[in-house]
Structure formats: structure tokens, C-alpha cells
Scaffold this motif. Structure first.
Motif, PDB file in Angstrom:
ATOM      1  N   ASP A  23      -1.246   1.956  -2.118  1.00  0.00           N
ATOM      2  CA  ASP A  23      -0.426   1.013  -2.166  1.00  0.00           C
ATOM      3  C   ASP A  23       0.270   1.083  -3.959  1.00  0.00           C
ATOM      4  OD1 ASP A  23      -1.592  -0.962  -1.840  1.00  0.00           O
ATOM      5  OD2 ASP A  23      -2.941  -1.317  -3.847  1.00  0.00           O
ATOM      6  N   ARG A  26       3.256   2.303  -2.201  1.00  0.00           N
ATOM      7  CA  ARG A  26       4.088   0.953  -1.827  1.00  0.00           C
ATOM      8  C   ARG A  26       5.068   1.248  -3.449  1.00  0.00           C
ATOM      9  NH1 ARG A  26       0.520  -0.365   1.633  1.00  0.00           N
ATOM     10  NH2 ARG A  26      -0.698  -1.366   0.460  1.00  0.00           N
ATOM     11  N   GLU A  27       4.211   0.330  -3.633  1.00  0.00           N
ATOM     12  CA  GLU A  27       4.602  -0.138  -5.779  1.00  0.00           C
ATOM     13  C   GLU A  27       6.021   1.206  -5.867  1.00  0.00           C
ATOM     14  OE1 GLU A  27       2.828  -1.027 -10.058  1.00  0.00           O
ATOM     15  OE2 GLU A  27       1.766  -0.831  -8.143  1.00  0.00           O
TER      16      GLU A  27
END
Length: 364
Positions: A23, A26-27
Motif C-alpha cells: 500500500d 503504491r501511495e
């Protein structure tokens, strides 16, 4: 739709886990991210555990042994207890919840420390009972105060030893005092001792729950394979108590709640003493390194006997958490535990710890 939902569920606050590595990648569009948020073993699982897991993968079309027979025998031998004194869970989280579902009614009470693992409070909230939170003393459970608030309505006292998130522990003398008070106030109350980090404890006066159980106290103590054993992704833990107490919890334990993969991995991990000793030694060495570096940059910390450190960053911990995320490091903000200006950091490898120190300097 809300009319269909139990009131306790409507007001229930979900547990917030550490952010997954993928996560964060990606962020923030990062190629490399290190996770020092959930107190996992950075050395990973033992090779023996991985080998045992591979051997059962071709049979995962078959339901697992719902009784965890082989693993149950191994653990019973370690603690010299009866087979039916052990209950297995999909992580110790499930065991905590099962205790709540088995014993707690709305008119009952549980007791926990104010800054203890939040899952204890959640177990009480889910069942709609009264949760009594006792303030800590010097970042430790005040066991005497916890015992003194016990009433005839108290069903369970939850004690994490070592405690998460402070890393502190209560010694044998403190437990003896606690049990002497409990004996006079409500000898039937269940004392749940969460020993998730017990394998890291290196203090001579650190007491084990099994000792109190064998002395006749109404104790359940729990252990997990998610920490030093490096099997957090498999979700497996166990609790040990009296045959009577465990028999009641077993009535509501879901069938096949521990996978065959988890059972085999845990059994092999128990026997890999070399990996356990290596993991413990790394934490001791790297803890000293982090203490030294934190002192250099003027950050206060709570001395820990676990594999993590609670650090006072002298500003909003959520802000520091977010800034470290953008730099590829996942830690844990501590506002949900009442420590607004703190972060909790898992002790990593030397490479991970060097990066953490470099980046925390940049953030502060």
C-alpha cells in the motif's frame, strides 16, 4: 439497516493494523519500503518451518485437523499440561475474542490497563460489558490497583506481560501481590496473561503464566507464533488454562480455525531453537544500537524487554508517522493508545535500523 445491527456493533471501533508495505509503495510511488510497525520478526520464518509448510501444500484441498493433534501434543509436552488444557486460535486475537464471547454478559466487567493492547477493551466493548481501565504507573501495569478495582461483577482481568505498546513488564513480586488481593476479592475471576513477547524477555524476575496456573490460580496465558517465530502471515496462537475453563471456550471455537499450513509451520518453528536464539540475539544487539542512537539525537524512549521501542518524538506522532511513510518507513503512531507524542518502532535488522535513524533525524 441499522435497526438490524446490534447496538454494541454500531458503536464498535475497528482495529487499525499496521499499513501493508505494498500500500505504501503504491501511495508514495516508492520502490523500497521497510515495515517497523507490527513487531514482526525481520529475519523471517525459520527454514525448517518453510520446509514443513512446503510439504503440506499439495494437500490443502483437505480440511485441516480441527483438533491440531500433533501441535497440541508438542505444546502439552513443553508445558507439562494435559491436551485439553490448550486451545488454538487464528492468532491470539481470536482467543481474546473467544474469551469475551464465552464469559461476558452486559452486566459484567473486565479490567485492563489504560495503555495495554487495545484488543482487550475491544473484547469487552463487543459484548457490551463495562470496561474498567486502570492508569499505568511509570509506563507499567499497576497490578495492585488493577486487583483493587475487581468486584463481584468482574469476569476477566487482562494483563499483557511484556506489555504492548510500552515494552515494560511486571515482575514476580508484583504478580504475587496481585494474586493475593484477587484471592480475597473474587477468586473466580479469570486472569488472562498475554505472553506474545515472552520469548524476548531476558529479566530474571520475569514470571511465566504457567507457574501461576500450576499453583492453582484461575489463569489463561496465551502465546503467539506471529512474533519471534516469524509466522504472522499464518495466523496461529494458543492459550492454556484449566481444563474446565478451556472446555467452555472450546464450545464456541469455530471449526477448522487453524489451517493445516499454520499447524505444520508452527510445529516446525517450535523445534528450531537456533532460529529462535538468533532472533533473540539480534533484538538484544540492535536494541542497544537504537538506544545509543536515540540518545544521540535527544529522543526519550521507554526501556523495553520486547522487540519494539516506544519513542517520545516530542510532537504529534501521527505527523511523524506520515512523514516517515513518505520516506519509505512504516512505524506505528500511538494516539489510539493515549500516547499522542509517541511512535512505536519494531527493532529491525542493522540495515533497517540505520535507515530508520537517518530518516527520523530528517523528520525531526
Amino acid at each position: 439497516m441499522k435497526d438490524l445491527v446490534r447496538k454494541n456493533v454500531l458503536n464498535f471501533q475497528s482495529y487499525i493494523p499496521g499499513k501493508p508495505i505494498e500500500d505504501v509503495k503504491r501511495e508514495f510511488k516508492l520502490k523500497e519500503v521497510i515495515k517497523l510497525a507490527s513487531n514482526e520478526n525481520p529475519l523471517g520464518p525459520s527454514k525448517k518451518a518453510v520446509s514443513a509448510i512446503k510439504k503440506v501444500l499439495n494437500n490443502i484441498n483437505i480440511y485441516p485437523d480441527g483438533n491440531c493433534f500433533k501441535l497440541r501434543k508438542k505444546i502439552a509436552k513443553i508445558y507439562d499440561v494435559l491436551d485439553n488444557q490448550i486451545i488454538f486460535g487464528n492468532g491470539t486475537d481470536e482467543i481474546i475474542e473467544l474469551v469475551g464471547k464465552t464469559f461476558l454478559n452486559p452486566e459484567d466487567e473486565i479490567v485492563a490497563s489504560k495503555h495495554a493492547f487495545i484488543r482487550y477493551k475491544m473484547a469487552g466493548d463487543l459484548m457490551g460489558c463495562k470496561v474498567i481501565e486502570v492508569p499505568m504507573k511509570n509506563y507499567k501495569h499497576d497490578l495492585e490497583a488493577m486487583a483493587n478495582v475487581v468486584t463481584k461483577n468482574t469476569k476477566v482481568v487482562f494483563i499483557a506481560n511484556p506489555n504492548n505498546p510500552t515494552g515494560t513488564y511486571n515482575n514476580a513480586d508484583e504478580f504475587e501481590k496481585y494474586f493475593s488481593i484477587i484471592a480475597s476479592k473474587n477468586p473466580q475471576v479469570i486472569t488472562f496473561i498475554d505472553e506474545a513477547y515472552a520469548e524476548y524477555a531476558d529479566k530474571k524476575d520475569y514470571p511465566l503464566g504457567i507457574g501461576y496456573l500450576k499453583k492453582g490460580m484461575n489463569v489463561i496465558f496465551s502465546r503467539t507464533f506471529s512474533k519471534i517465530y516469524g509466522l504472522a502471515g499464518l495466523r496461529i496462537g494458543y492459550g492454556i488454562g484449566t481444563t474446565e475453563v478451556i472446555s467452555f471456550i472450546e464450545r464456541i471455537r469455530p471449526p477448522f480455525n487453524v489451517s493445516s499450513v499454520a499447524q505444520e509451520g508452527a510445529g516446525a518453528a517450535l523445534e528450531d531453537k537456533q532460529h529462535i536464539n538468533k532472533s533473540r540475539a539480534m533484538v538484544i544487539t540492535q536494541k542497544r544500537y537504537l538506544y545509543k542512537e536515540l540518545q544521540k539525537i535527544g529522543l526519550e524512549y521507554i526501556p523495553s524487554i520486547a522487540n519494539f521501542i516506544l519513542i517520545n518524538v516530542k510532537k504529534d506522532g501521527k505527523i511523524v508517522f506520515q512523514e516517515l511513510l513518505s520516506r519509505g518507513i512504516i512505524v506505528r503512531a500511538m494516539d489510539e493508545y493515549g500516547f499522542k507524542n509517541f511512535i512505536r518502532v519494531t527493532i529491525g535488522t542493522i540495515k533497517q535500523n540505520i535507515k530508520f535513524i537517518r530518516e527520523i533525524k530528517g523528520v525531526l
